[in-house]
Design a protein around this motif. Structure first.
Motif, mmCIF file in Angstrom:
data_model
loop_
_atom_site.group_PDB
_atom_site.id
_atom_site.type_symbol
_atom_site.label_atom_id
_atom_site.label_comp_id
_atom_site.label_asym_id
_atom_site.label_seq_id
_atom_site.Cartn_x
_atom_site.Cartn_y
_atom_site.Cartn_z
ATOM 1 N N GLN A 192 25.185 -32.017 18.399
ATOM 2 C CA GLN A 192 23.735 -32.084 18.320
ATOM 3 C C GLN A 192 23.229 -33.328 19.050
ATOM 4 O O GLN A 192 23.819 -34.402 18.959
ATOM 5 C CB GLN A 192 23.282 -32.098 16.861
ATOM 6 C CG GLN A 192 23.571 -30.793 16.137
ATOM 7 C CD GLN A 192 23.108 -30.797 14.698
ATOM 8 O OE1 GLN A 192 23.192 -31.813 14.028
ATOM 9 N NE2 GLN A 192 22.616 -29.660 14.212
ATOM 10 N N GLY A 193 22.127 -33.150 19.760
ATOM 11 C CA GLY A 193 21.556 -34.255 20.529
ATOM 12 C C GLY A 193 22.127 -34.398 21.923
ATOM 13 O O GLY A 193 21.582 -35.139 22.739
ATOM 14 N N GLN A 194 23.226 -33.664 22.215
ATOM 15 C CA GLN A 194 23.833 -33.715 23.546
ATOM 16 C C GLN A 194 23.274 -32.592 24.422
ATOM 17 O O GLN A 194 22.749 -31.593 23.925
ATOM 18 C CB GLN A 194 25.347 -33.578 23.446
ATOM 19 C CG GLN A 194 26.048 -34.760 22.821
ATOM 20 C CD GLN A 194 26.218 -35.913 23.799
ATOM 21 O OE1 GLN A 194 25.984 -35.778 24.998
ATOM 22 N NE2 GLN A 194 26.606 -37.064 23.277
ATOM 23 N N GLU A 195 23.397 -32.780 25.740
ATOM 24 C CA GLU A 195 22.975 -31.744 26.678
ATOM 25 C C GLU A 195 23.919 -30.545 26.599
ATOM 26 O O GLU A 195 25.145 -30.708 26.605
ATOM 27 C CB GLU A 195 22.959 -32.290 28.108
ATOM 28 C CG GLU A 195 22.003 -33.443 28.337
ATOM 29 C CD GLU A 195 20.543 -32.999 28.424
ATOM 30 O OE1 GLU A 195 20.280 -31.801 28.309
ATOM 31 O OE2 GLU A 195 19.675 -33.876 28.609
ATOM 32 N N VAL A 196 23.342 -29.357 26.514
ATOM 33 C CA VAL A 196 24.106 -28.109 26.552
ATOM 34 C C VAL A 196 23.284 -27.099 27.360
ATOM 35 O O VAL A 196 22.092 -26.920 27.090
ATOM 36 C CB VAL A 196 24.372 -27.526 25.142
ATOM 37 C CG1 VAL A 196 25.255 -26.284 25.248
ATOM 38 C CG2 VAL A 196 25.002 -28.555 24.229
ATOM 39 N N VAL A 212 20.566 -17.752 21.046
ATOM 40 C CA VAL A 212 21.715 -18.451 20.478
ATOM 41 C C VAL A 212 21.839 -18.074 19.011
ATOM 42 O O VAL A 212 20.898 -18.237 18.226
ATOM 43 C CB VAL A 212 21.554 -19.983 20.605
ATOM 44 C CG1 VAL A 212 22.748 -20.688 19.977
ATOM 45 C CG2 VAL A 212 21.394 -20.392 22.063
ATOM 46 N N LEU A 213 22.991 -17.571 18.625
ATOM 47 C CA LEU A 213 23.294 -17.323 17.214
ATOM 48 C C LEU A 213 23.857 -18.597 16.608
ATOM 49 O O LEU A 213 24.871 -19.137 17.079
ATOM 50 C CB LEU A 213 24.328 -16.207 17.063
ATOM 51 C CG LEU A 213 23.925 -14.773 17.407
ATOM 52 C CD1 LEU A 213 25.109 -13.847 17.181
ATOM 53 C CD2 LEU A 213 22.747 -14.321 16.581
ATOM 54 N N ASN A 223 19.429 -15.890 14.558
ATOM 55 C CA ASN A 223 19.369 -15.578 15.984
ATOM 56 C C ASN A 223 18.144 -16.263 16.579
ATOM 57 O O ASN A 223 17.009 -15.857 16.334
ATOM 58 C CB ASN A 223 19.306 -14.069 16.223
ATOM 59 C CG ASN A 223 19.433 -13.720 17.709
ATOM 60 O OD1 ASN A 223 19.577 -14.595 18.551
ATOM 61 N ND2 ASN A 223 19.384 -12.432 18.012
ATOM 62 N N ASN A 224 18.361 -17.309 17.341
ATOM 63 C CA ASN A 224 17.281 -18.047 17.987
ATOM 64 C C ASN A 224 17.030 -17.446 19.369
ATOM 65 O O ASN A 224 17.777 -17.722 20.317
ATOM 66 C CB ASN A 224 17.653 -19.526 18.137
ATOM 67 C CG ASN A 224 17.967 -20.184 16.813
ATOM 68 O OD1 ASN A 224 17.078 -20.589 16.084
ATOM 69 N ND2 ASN A 224 19.265 -20.282 16.495
ATOM 70 N N GLN A 225 16.011 -16.603 19.481
ATOM 71 C CA GLN A 225 15.683 -16.059 20.792
ATOM 72 C C GLN A 225 15.189 -17.187 21.690
ATOM 73 O O GLN A 225 14.469 -18.081 21.254
ATOM 74 C CB GLN A 225 14.631 -14.961 20.679
ATOM 75 C CG GLN A 225 15.148 -13.703 20.009
ATOM 76 C CD GLN A 225 14.177 -12.543 20.126
ATOM 77 O OE1 GLN A 225 13.018 -12.706 20.480
ATOM 78 N NE2 GLN A 225 14.655 -11.348 19.825
ATOM 79 N N ASN A 226 15.567 -17.128 22.947
ATOM 80 C CA ASN A 226 15.280 -18.251 23.828
ATOM 81 C C ASN A 226 14.503 -17.824 25.071
ATOM 82 O O ASN A 226 13.292 -17.681 25.017
ATOM 83 C CB ASN A 226 16.600 -18.948 24.207
ATOM 84 C CG ASN A 226 16.410 -20.335 24.771
ATOM 85 O OD1 ASN A 226 15.307 -20.876 24.746
ATOM 86 N ND2 ASN A 226 17.472 -20.929 25.287
ATOM 87 N N LEU A 246 19.828 -25.381 26.120
ATOM 88 C CA LEU A 246 20.152 -25.029 24.732
ATOM 89 C C LEU A 246 20.066 -26.222 23.781
ATOM 90 O O LEU A 246 20.276 -26.066 22.580
ATOM 91 C CB LEU A 246 21.565 -24.433 24.655
ATOM 92 C CG LEU A 246 21.888 -23.266 25.597
ATOM 93 C CD1 LEU A 246 23.321 -22.802 25.372
ATOM 94 C CD2 LEU A 246 20.913 -22.122 25.414
ATOM 95 N N LYS A 247 19.770 -27.393 24.309
ATOM 96 C CA LYS A 247 19.834 -28.623 23.519
ATOM 97 C C LYS A 247 18.933 -28.571 22.286
ATOM 98 O O LYS A 247 19.347 -28.936 21.177
ATOM 99 C CB LYS A 247 19.455 -29.820 24.397
ATOM 100 C CG LYS A 247 19.477 -31.149 23.680
ATOM 101 C CD LYS A 247 19.115 -32.288 24.637
ATOM 102 C CE LYS A 247 19.097 -33.626 23.948
ATOM 103 N NZ LYS A 247 18.747 -34.721 24.909
ATOM 104 N N GLU A 248 17.693 -28.122 22.453
ATOM 105 C CA GLU A 248 16.753 -28.135 21.334
ATOM 106 C C GLU A 248 17.190 -27.194 20.222
ATOM 107 O O GLU A 248 17.133 -27.541 19.034
ATOM 108 C CB GLU A 248 15.355 -27.765 21.827
ATOM 109 C CG GLU A 248 14.287 -27.837 20.744
ATOM 110 C CD GLU A 248 12.890 -27.572 21.266
ATOM 111 O OE1 GLU A 248 11.983 -27.378 20.431
ATOM 112 O OE2 GLU A 248 12.700 -27.547 22.492
ATOM 113 N N ILE A 249 17.627 -25.985 20.587
ATOM 114 C CA ILE A 249 18.076 -25.022 19.578
ATOM 115 C C ILE A 249 19.254 -25.581 18.794
ATOM 116 O O ILE A 249 19.300 -25.533 17.556
ATOM 117 C CB ILE A 249 18.440 -23.680 20.228
ATOM 118 C CG1 ILE A 249 17.175 -22.969 20.727
ATOM 119 C CG2 ILE A 249 19.200 -22.786 19.247
ATOM 120 C CD1 ILE A 249 17.455 -21.682 21.476
ATOM 121 N N ILE A 250 20.233 -26.130 19.507
ATOM 122 C CA ILE A 250 21.433 -26.644 18.849
ATOM 123 C C ILE A 250 21.102 -27.853 17.983
ATOM 124 O O ILE A 250 21.584 -27.986 16.847
ATOM 125 C CB ILE A 250 22.495 -26.964 19.908
ATOM 126 C CG1 ILE A 250 23.027 -25.641 20.488
ATOM 127 C CG2 ILE A 250 23.637 -27.792 19.318
ATOM 128 C CD1 ILE A 250 23.872 -25.784 21.711
#
Length: 286
Positions: A192-196, A212-213, A223-226, A246-250
């Motif tokens: 969390q907080g890292q770039e993905v 992202v599930l 299920n976070n629809q993006n 994906l950083k914010e979702i994670i």
């Protein structure tokens, strides 16, 4: 007489100002090349990219952000250090031009001469500490699973007229098989907080929703629809590449959550069929 003397004085000052201003140096930058990093031992997968911009720094001072290729004037003479940072359209949005965090800048020292030019063919590669989850459809195990409620399945196909990279994943939608839902098979942990980022090459005549599930003991599976990939016209469809943040979702998921990528599609309204083809799927992280 006074007017004449004023005119002469003004002309002299203007002429002096013009002479004191150096002619610009022209900085010409061509399109990016993404090369392999030997320290990664080909773990990067296929080296496709869509670095459409460059952040330009001269002597560590920002000059601007420009779409490659470009040619710009620089007011400077003498030795100069030039750094070019590869940049992307974050989430495919043209207004959001972000330095891609997983690749190195291109750096060169040059001598700026009035009215001269510096021509650069910038090269970059993935940083040595990058980690990759790659889905390239070249083995029997695609790394994907179809949801039980999906009305159609993702098939592995290969057509040299469509793709130069070999096999790819294909979802074909019809009025009967009008819905697809699928996920990457294995659960992954990301900091969390890292770039993905999710990188993906795609070729589609139907919309596709990425997501992202996130699975955790406290919240179950969410299920976070993006980002939605909009359909292309069948008469002009071509391969595109997108970088999905994906950083914010994670970071907003429960601590200790594990993650899978999700892909969902419904047959576009008014169409009798549609295809979604994708390849070179990578989740890149540190």
């Amino acid at each position: 007489m006074k007017r004449f003397l004023f005119f002469l004085s003004f002309s002299f000052i203007l002429s002096s100002c013009i002479k004191n201003n150096p002619d610009p140096v022209w900085l010409e930058v061509h399109e990016w090349t993404l090369e392999s990093n030997p320290e990664l031992s080909t773990l990067e997968g296929e080296l496709t990219h869509n670095f459409t911009e460059a952040w330009v720094f001269v002597d560590d001072k920002i000059v601007g952000v420009f779409e490659v290729p470009f040619r710009i004037p620089i007011i400077k003479t003498g030795n100069a250090n030039i750094k070019l940072y590869p940049a992307i359209k974050n989430n495919g949005i043209s207004a959001t031009k972000k330095i891609y965090p997983f690749v190195v800048p291109y750096e060169i020292n040059a001598v700026f001469v009035d009215n001269g030019e510096v021509i650069i063919d910038p090269v970059t590669h993935y940083k040595s500490n990058c980690l990759f989850d790659i889905f390239d459809f070249e083995s029997a195990n695609t790394g994907f699973v179809n949801d039980p409620n999906s009305l159609t399945t993702m098939q592995v196909a290969s057509d040299p007229l469509i793709s130069k990279w070999g096999s790819y994943g294909q979802i074909s939608l019809t009025t009967v098989d009008s819905m697809y839902v699928g996920y990457t098979l294995d659960y992954r942990n990301y900091y969390q907080g890292q770039e993905v980022y999710l990188e993906m090459d795609y070729y589609n005549t139907n919309a596709l929703i990425t997501g992202v599930l996130a699975t955790s003991s406290s919240a179950g599976t969410v299920n976070n629809q993006n980002i939605q990939l909009n359909p292309q016209d069948p008469s002009s469809v071509k391969w595109k590449k997108i970088y999905i943040d994906l950083k914010e979702i994670i970071s907003n998921s429960p601590s200790g959550a594990q993650f899978r990528q999700s892909f969902q599609a419904l047959l576009d309204s008014g169409d009798s069929s549609g295809d979604i083809i994708f390849d070179n799927i990578k989740i890149v992280h540190f």
